[in-house]
Design a protein around this motif. Structure first.
Motif, PDB file in Angstrom:
ATOM      1  N   GLN A 161      -1.016   0.927   3.220  1.00 31.82           N
ATOM      2  CA  GLN A 161      -1.038   1.971   2.186  1.00 31.82           C
ATOM      3  C   GLN A 161       0.041   1.805   1.113  1.00 31.82           C
ATOM      4  O   GLN A 161       0.715   2.769   0.726  1.00 31.82           O
ATOM      5  CB  GLN A 161      -0.968   3.362   2.835  1.00 31.82           C
ATOM      6  CG  GLN A 161      -2.182   3.613   3.704  1.00 31.82           C
ATOM      7  CD  GLN A 161      -2.462   5.078   3.985  1.00 31.82           C
ATOM      8  OE1 GLN A 161      -1.857   5.963   3.404  1.00 31.82           O
ATOM      9  NE2 GLN A 161      -3.399   5.314   4.863  1.00 31.82           N
ATOM     10  N   LEU A 162       0.210   0.576   0.659  1.00 34.41           N
ATOM     11  CA  LEU A 162       1.085   0.346  -0.496  1.00 34.41           C
ATOM     12  C   LEU A 162       0.348   0.806  -1.748  1.00 34.41           C
ATOM     13  O   LEU A 162      -0.887   0.762  -1.799  1.00 34.41           O
ATOM     14  CB  LEU A 162       1.412  -1.153  -0.602  1.00 34.41           C
ATOM     15  CG  LEU A 162       2.262  -1.701   0.538  1.00 34.41           C
ATOM     16  CD1 LEU A 162       2.185  -3.223   0.593  1.00 34.41           C
ATOM     17  CD2 LEU A 162       3.712  -1.243   0.407  1.00 34.41           C
ATOM     18  N   PHE A 163       1.082   1.269  -2.757  1.00 27.58           N
ATOM     19  CA  PHE A 163       0.437   1.649  -4.017  1.00 27.58           C
ATOM     20  C   PHE A 163       0.025   0.363  -4.741  1.00 27.58           C
ATOM     21  O   PHE A 163       0.892  -0.455  -5.085  1.00 27.58           O
ATOM     22  CB  PHE A 163       1.384   2.460  -4.899  1.00 27.58           C
ATOM     23  CG  PHE A 163       1.849   3.733  -4.259  1.00 27.58           C
ATOM     24  CD1 PHE A 163       0.949   4.744  -3.945  1.00 27.58           C
ATOM     25  CD2 PHE A 163       3.186   3.930  -3.951  1.00 27.58           C
ATOM     26  CE1 PHE A 163       1.369   5.929  -3.346  1.00 27.58           C
ATOM     27  CE2 PHE A 163       3.621   5.107  -3.355  1.00 27.58           C
ATOM     28  CZ  PHE A 163       2.711   6.104  -3.050  1.00 27.58           C
ATOM     29  N   GLU A 217       8.725  -1.556  -7.013  1.00 30.25           N
ATOM     30  CA  GLU A 217       8.377  -0.189  -7.443  1.00 30.25           C
ATOM     31  C   GLU A 217       7.879   0.657  -6.276  1.00 30.25           C
ATOM     32  O   GLU A 217       8.160   1.857  -6.205  1.00 30.25           O
ATOM     33  CB  GLU A 217       7.321  -0.248  -8.561  1.00 30.25           C
ATOM     34  CG  GLU A 217       7.894  -0.735  -9.888  1.00 30.25           C
ATOM     35  CD  GLU A 217       6.820  -1.160 -10.883  1.00 30.25           C
ATOM     36  OE1 GLU A 217       7.183  -1.358 -12.058  1.00 30.25           O
ATOM     37  OE2 GLU A 217       5.637  -1.315 -10.508  1.00 30.25           O
ATOM     38  N   ASN A 218       7.138   0.021  -5.349  1.00 29.22           N
ATOM     39  CA  ASN A 218       6.715   0.734  -4.149  1.00 29.22           C
ATOM     40  C   ASN A 218       7.924   1.252  -3.368  1.00 29.22           C
ATOM     41  O   ASN A 218       7.921   2.370  -2.866  1.00 29.22           O
ATOM     42  CB  ASN A 218       5.891  -0.183  -3.240  1.00 29.22           C
ATOM     43  CG  ASN A 218       4.399  -0.029  -3.441  1.00 29.22           C
ATOM     44  OD1 ASN A 218       3.780   0.871  -2.891  1.00 29.22           O
ATOM     45  ND2 ASN A 218       3.830  -0.905  -4.262  1.00 29.22           N
ATOM     46  N   CYS A 219       8.952   0.402  -3.276  1.00 28.02           N
ATOM     47  CA  CYS A 219      10.131   0.764  -2.476  1.00 28.02           C
ATOM     48  C   CYS A 219      10.937   1.896  -3.114  1.00 28.02           C
ATOM     49  O   CYS A 219      11.414   2.792  -2.421  1.00 28.02           O
ATOM     50  CB  CYS A 219      11.038  -0.458  -2.289  1.00 28.02           C
ATOM     51  SG  CYS A 219      10.347  -1.686  -1.180  1.00 28.02           S
ATOM     52  N   ILE A 220      11.098   1.847  -4.427  1.00 29.65           N
ATOM     53  CA  ILE A 220      12.026   2.805  -5.055  1.00 29.65           C
ATOM     54  C   ILE A 220      11.333   4.115  -5.472  1.00 29.65           C
ATOM     55  O   ILE A 220      12.005   5.060  -5.874  1.00 29.65           O
ATOM     56  CB  ILE A 220      12.762   2.187  -6.277  1.00 29.65           C
ATOM     57  CG1 ILE A 220      11.782   1.869  -7.422  1.00 29.65           C
ATOM     58  CG2 ILE A 220      13.522   0.939  -5.855  1.00 29.65           C
ATOM     59  CD1 ILE A 220      12.491   1.332  -8.676  1.00 29.65           C
ATOM     60  N   PRO A 266       0.917  -5.757  -4.577  1.00 31.97           N
ATOM     61  CA  PRO A 266       0.540  -5.932  -3.169  1.00 31.97           C
ATOM     62  C   PRO A 266      -0.689  -6.806  -2.950  1.00 31.97           C
ATOM     63  O   PRO A 266      -0.749  -7.544  -1.972  1.00 31.97           O
ATOM     64  CB  PRO A 266       0.286  -4.490  -2.693  1.00 31.97           C
ATOM     65  CG  PRO A 266       1.158  -3.654  -3.565  1.00 31.97           C
ATOM     66  CD  PRO A 266       1.178  -4.339  -4.897  1.00 31.97           C
ATOM     67  N   SER A 267      -1.661  -6.764  -3.878  1.00 32.38           N
ATOM     68  CA  SER A 267      -2.903  -7.511  -3.649  1.00 32.38           C
ATOM     69  C   SER A 267      -2.671  -9.020  -3.603  1.00 32.38           C
ATOM     70  O   SER A 267      -3.517  -9.760  -3.093  1.00 32.38           O
ATOM     71  CB  SER A 267      -3.918  -7.185  -4.740  1.00 32.38           C
ATOM     72  OG  SER A 267      -3.385  -7.575  -5.993  1.00 32.38           O
ATOM     73  N   THR A 268      -1.524  -9.473  -4.129  1.00 34.79           N
ATOM     74  CA  THR A 268      -1.257 -10.913  -4.122  1.00 34.79           C
ATOM     75  C   THR A 268      -0.518 -11.349  -2.848  1.00 34.79           C
ATOM     76  O   THR A 268      -0.206 -12.524  -2.686  1.00 34.79           O
ATOM     77  CB  THR A 268      -0.413 -11.327  -5.351  1.00 34.79           C
ATOM     78  OG1 THR A 268       0.884 -10.738  -5.221  1.00 34.79           O
ATOM     79  CG2 THR A 268      -1.047 -10.866  -6.645  1.00 34.79           C
ATOM     80  N   LEU A 269      -0.211 -10.392  -1.985  1.00 36.27           N
ATOM     81  CA  LEU A 269       0.530 -10.724  -0.752  1.00 36.27           C
ATOM     82  C   LEU A 269      -0.425 -10.951   0.418  1.00 36.27           C
ATOM     83  O   LEU A 269      -1.518 -10.370   0.457  1.00 36.27           O
ATOM     84  CB  LEU A 269       1.461  -9.557  -0.374  1.00 36.27           C
ATOM     85  CG  LEU A 269       2.551  -9.166  -1.355  1.00 36.27           C
ATOM     86  CD1 LEU A 269       3.324  -7.969  -0.810  1.00 36.27           C
ATOM     87  CD2 LEU A 269       3.494 -10.338  -1.617  1.00 36.27           C
TER      88      LEU A 269
END
Ligand code: ATP
Length: 230
Positions: free
Chosen positions: A98-100, A107-110, A145-148
């Motif tokens: 559920q990462l944005f 940016e997800n982290c902060i 995230p989609s590139t991970l």
């Protein structure tokens, strides 16, 4: 010190999924929760993370309450502000992470600490750099995230869940998408997190993982034994 739930009851459509259930997670322990499908493992995790409401009982992390009991035993939730304080003591890593998708890893982290004005941007970025380094994916901080890979997304989700230094960290099926070697790597990562004093709850169907990495294995078949009796 850690998480303490007492007398927890949760019903769906008049049927008890959890009944008068007492549960603790001490600082630094890794509780692995296993058991048959449908015995309430996910429901317990969702109640502790405010994604479902308990009907009865109390939940607290240290002295931060999520709900108290009324004289009749009903769960009475604390104010929105206090719930937010409780929420910052607990983190959750979802099975699908559920990462944005529209935010980079950084940016997800902060996002949460800035949204809640709990850190300056500099502090949040510094903390994220430290966690992404610990997770071995600092080089991915500016990508989406989609590139991970799945494993990298999971590491990003773990880093995000630790931004506010939660006392308790929950994992829903952390090894379901991983091969054995990657599962062991995640297990070791979780052990390192627990060593710093964070209490861990892991819901898993992976018995080998549960027994290898759990400092306490809890079976939902046992804690819901009334279901077998009745
Ligand atoms: N939102 C909901 N509405 C109605 N019933 C629900 C809801 N969520 C869960 N349940 C029911 O509660 C019971 C426990 O479900 P839960 O998902 O907690 O079990 P579980 O042990 O995590 O199962 P699994 O191992 O298959 O993930 C099931 O009978 C399920 O159908």
């Amino acid at each position: 010190m850690g998480l303490k739930a007492t007398n927890l009851t949760k019903q769906f459509n008049g049927i008890d999924v959890l009944r008068n259930f007492d549960f603790t997670i001490e600082a630094g322990e890794i509780v692995t929760l296993v058991g048959k499908s449908g015995t309430g493992k996910t429901t317990l995790m969702r109640v502790l993370n405010q994604l479902e409401k308990a009907d009865n009982g109390t939940v607290a992390i240290d002295d931060h309450y999520l709900c108290n009991e009324t004289l009749e035993g009903k769960a009475e939730y604390v104010s929105k502000k206090e719930r937010m304080t409780y929420n910052n003591q607990i983190g959750m890593v979802f099975q699908d992470y559920q990462l944005f998708p529209n935010l980079t890893v950084m940016e997800n982290c902060i996002e949460a600490p800035l949204d809640q004005k709990l850190m300056t941007k500099e502090q949040a970025v510094e903390k994220a750099v430290q966690l992404l380094t610990q997770m071995g994916i600092l080089d991915k901080k500016d990508v989406y995230p989609s590139t991970l890979s799945g494993g990298q997304q999971q590491r990003a989700a773990i880093a995000r869940s630790m931004m506010l230094n939660p006392k308790i960290l929950c994992f829903d099926e952390p090894t379901s998408a991983l091969d054995r070697d990657s599962s062991n790597e995640v297990g070791k990562m979780i052990q390192t997190i627990a060593l710093s004093g964070t209490g861990i709850l892991i819901v898993t169907h992976d018995l080998e993982f549960a027994e290898t990495f759990g400092t306490r294995v809890v079976s939902s078949d046992e804690f819901l034994s009334y279901k077998i009796e009745s």
